[in-house]
Enzyme design. Sequence first.
Site, PDB file in Angstrom:
ATOM      1  N   ASP A 152     -17.299  -0.044   4.829  1.00  0.00           N
ATOM      2  CA  ASP A 152     -16.324  -0.447   5.832  1.00  0.00           C
ATOM      3  C   ASP A 152     -16.223   0.651   6.883  1.00  0.00           C
ATOM      4  O   ASP A 152     -16.809   1.720   6.752  1.00  0.00           O
ATOM      5  CB  ASP A 152     -14.968  -0.734   5.185  1.00  0.00           C
ATOM      6  N   ASP A 184     -15.105  -9.359  -0.444  1.00  0.00           N
ATOM      7  CA  ASP A 184     -14.854  -8.163  -1.243  1.00  0.00           C
ATOM      8  C   ASP A 184     -13.385  -8.143  -1.577  1.00  0.00           C
ATOM      9  O   ASP A 184     -12.561  -8.688  -0.839  1.00  0.00           O
ATOM     10  CB  ASP A 184     -15.226  -6.889  -0.477  1.00  0.00           C
ATOM     11  N   CYS A 189     -15.980 -17.655 -21.082  1.00  0.00           N
ATOM     12  CA  CYS A 189     -16.676 -16.501 -20.517  1.00  0.00           C
ATOM     13  C   CYS A 189     -17.685 -15.953 -21.525  1.00  0.00           C
ATOM     14  O   CYS A 189     -17.380 -15.799 -22.707  1.00  0.00           O
ATOM     15  CB  CYS A 189     -15.666 -15.423 -20.138  1.00  0.00           C
ATOM     16  N   CYS A 207     -19.226 -12.918 -21.079  1.00  0.00           N
ATOM     17  CA  CYS A 207     -19.421 -11.485 -20.886  1.00  0.00           C
ATOM     18  C   CYS A 207     -19.328 -10.763 -22.227  1.00  0.00           C
ATOM     19  O   CYS A 207     -18.806 -11.293 -23.209  1.00  0.00           O
ATOM     20  CB  CYS A 207     -18.409 -10.922 -19.889  1.00  0.00           C
ATOM     21  N   CYS A 246     -15.796 -10.535 -23.845  1.00  0.00           N
ATOM     22  CA  CYS A 246     -15.312 -11.768 -24.477  1.00  0.00           C
ATOM     23  C   CYS A 246     -16.119 -12.117 -25.728  1.00  0.00           C
ATOM     24  O   CYS A 246     -15.587 -12.735 -26.656  1.00  0.00           O
ATOM     25  CB  CYS A 246     -15.354 -12.928 -23.469  1.00  0.00           C
ATOM     26  N   HIS A 282     -14.609  -7.327 -17.733  1.00  0.00           N
ATOM     27  CA  HIS A 282     -14.436  -8.781 -17.809  1.00  0.00           C
ATOM     28  C   HIS A 282     -14.110  -9.377 -16.442  1.00  0.00           C
ATOM     29  O   HIS A 282     -14.682 -10.408 -16.052  1.00  0.00           O
ATOM     30  CB  HIS A 282     -13.321  -9.150 -18.792  1.00  0.00           C
TER      31      HIS A 282
END
Length: 361
Positions: free
Chosen positions: A62, A255, A293, A295, A298, A324
């Site tokens: 940025d 973002d 989920c 991931c 999880c 997560h």
Amino acid sequence: MPVGTAGTVKGIRFEELESPDLDAQIILGNTYHLWLRPGIETIKACGGLHKFVGWDRAMLTDSGGFQVWSLGKLRKISEEGTKFRSHIDGALCFLSPEISMEVQAALGAEIAMAFDECAPGEATHEEARASMELTLRWAERSKGAFDRYRTAGGSQRVEDADKMSALPAGHALFGIVQGASHLDLRRESLERTVEIGFDGYAIGGLSVGEEKPVMLGVIEEIAPRMPADRPRYLMGVGTPQDLLDAVARGVDMFDCVLPTRNGRTGQAFTSRGKLNIKNARYAQDQRPLDAECQCSVCRRHSRAFLRHLYLSGEMLASILLTHHNLAFFLDTMRRVRQAIRSGQFTKFHRDYTEQLNSGLE
């Protein structure tokens, strides 16, 4: 795009960001924070931001404009740029379009942002116009300065090019559309920013205190008007619902600090809404954060264990919740891309929203 303020995405290792679990293709770096600490001379000496932090994939930096704006009474804006007091040691600093481009060229991110001035969400039409006009003048100066760095990287014909942070071909500069909540100013800002000519275009100055319908109204008015052959970027937004609602209105890139910030404060994003791991109802809950989920958090850990970690003050709680949340956001966007490719986005948007609002089990 996960946000990396000081050259790192808070609470997670780069190896995890690169893993199949997350597979982030691009992250953010914060020009303001990196400029103040460790400073561009240190980063240049270490070969640029990618080498300094050990990240081989793409980066977006940025401009520092929003961070300076957020300092409030600690800064003073003029035509030349912004004077402000460092939040680190109180030292007087000055940031301008040219300095922002110098810093971003030294950082070497694949995408840089034009230096802008952000009007508050409640700004009057007169205040928003003054801010927009200043942003447009700064946009022209940003592009002129950035192009000199690109020329230095391409032909070395620029005077003192050997002293510059030359950028190789392919590095992009995005312009930022401002105008607060005033749609006529937003349209004018977009038109005049496109006339200057950038590699991509961003909608800035949203999620700064305005009501959600106001934000969506600006996106719906502006995003479809942005050049179709250039990336459309909504800065600093937002929740999973915000992402889908903005995609439906034509936005490509996002973002937000929510996945990492909320993870550090005990909040998990799930397919059925936000879950506060501190709640007593999860003390003996053996289910994962989100049954849908896949991931690694999880697959391995229960809500009960994560709550225990959080209440015990273990840093691992923030790390796992952050992992997560990033996995959830990135997977959501992968599913969005798949739905668009298959022509099923409208149905996906409707079904996702219904499930998200159905409530936690």
